[in-house]
Design a protein around this motif. Structure first.
Motif, PDB file in Angstrom:
ATOM      1  N   CYS A  55      85.573  30.980   5.692  1.00 24.83           N
ATOM      2  CA  CYS A  55      84.752  31.103   6.900  1.00 24.83           C
ATOM      3  C   CYS A  55      83.479  31.885   6.596  1.00 24.83           C
ATOM      4  N   LEU A 103      85.224  36.808  17.772  1.00 28.22           N
ATOM      5  CA  LEU A 103      85.519  35.546  17.087  1.00 28.22           C
ATOM      6  C   LEU A 103      86.525  35.778  15.971  1.00 28.22           C
ATOM      7  N   CYS A 159      88.454  33.571  12.532  1.00 21.12           N
ATOM      8  CA  CYS A 159      88.416  32.377  11.690  1.00 21.12           C
ATOM      9  C   CYS A 159      89.672  31.558  11.981  1.00 21.12           C
ATOM     10  N   ASP A 160      89.470  30.319  12.362  1.00 21.56           N
ATOM     11  CA  ASP A 160      90.584  29.403  12.597  1.00 21.56           C
ATOM     12  C   ASP A 160      90.647  28.454  11.415  1.00 21.56           C
ATOM     13  N   ARG A 187      86.658  27.366  10.820  1.00 14.69           N
ATOM     14  CA  ARG A 187      85.569  27.544  11.776  1.00 14.69           C
ATOM     15  C   ARG A 187      85.849  28.794  12.602  1.00 14.69           C
ATOM     16  N   TYR A 188      84.792  29.475  12.988  1.00  6.34           N
ATOM     17  CA  TYR A 188      84.955  30.610  13.892  1.00  6.34           C
ATOM     18  C   TYR A 188      85.162  30.101  15.311  1.00  6.34           C
ATOM     19  N   ILE A 189      86.166  30.673  15.983  1.00  8.72           N
ATOM     20  CA  ILE A 189      86.429  30.342  17.384  1.00  8.72           C
ATOM     21  C   ILE A 189      86.722  31.643  18.133  1.00  8.72           C
ATOM     22  N   ASP A 229      91.392  32.415  22.103  1.00  7.96           N
ATOM     23  CA  ASP A 229      91.901  31.048  21.945  1.00  7.96           C
ATOM     24  C   ASP A 229      92.754  30.923  20.686  1.00  7.96           C
ATOM     25  N   ASN A 230      92.302  31.558  19.613  1.00  4.44           N
ATOM     26  CA  ASN A 230      93.027  31.491  18.351  1.00  4.44           C
ATOM     27  C   ASN A 230      94.406  32.136  18.490  1.00  4.44           C
TER      28      ASN A 230
END
Length: 94
Positions: A21, A33, A35-36, A58-60, A64-65
Motif C-alpha cells: 500500500c 484509513l 490498507c485493505d 488499496r487504502y479504505i 469499513d475494513n
C-alpha cells in the motif's frame, strides 16, 4: 482460497500488504484509513505467500475494513466453520 489460522503468518501477510500500500499509494495514507488487501491476510494466499503481482491493495476507511474483517471472522468460525487449510470461494456481489 484456504483459511489460515497461523497468527504469525497472517501478521506477515498484513505487513507485506501494508508495505505494498505504501509503495503503490505513497500519498494515500491518511488518518482513518487502513490498507485493505486481497487475497485476505488470513488465507494461505496472503501477501507474504504469493508474488506481488497476485495481490490487490488499496487504502479504505478503517471502519469499513474492520467491519469486513469481523464478517470474515464470523464466516470462518460460525457460518462455514472452516478449519485451517480448508478451501472456500469468494463471490463478489454488488
Amino acid at each position: 482460497m484456504r483459511r489460515l489460522r497461523n497468527k504469525r503468518v497472517a501478521g506477515e501477510n498484513r505487513n507485506v500488504s501494508g508495505a505494498l500500500c505504501r509503495a503503490r499509494f505513497p500519498d494515500g495514507a491518511a488518518t482513518g484509513l487502513n490498507c485493505d488487501e486481497y487475497p485476505f491476510a488470513a488465507t494461505h494466499e496472503g501477501a507474504s505467500l504469493v508474488p506481488e503481482t497476485s495481490m490487490s491493495v488499496r487504502y479504505i476507511l478503517g471502519e469499513d475494513n474492520k467491519k469486513a474483517g469481523g464478517k470474515l471472522g464470523a464466516f470462518y468460525c460460525t457460518h462455514a466453520r472452516l478449519l485451517d487449510g480448508e478451501e472456500f470461494w469468494v463471490k463478489v456481489v454488488d
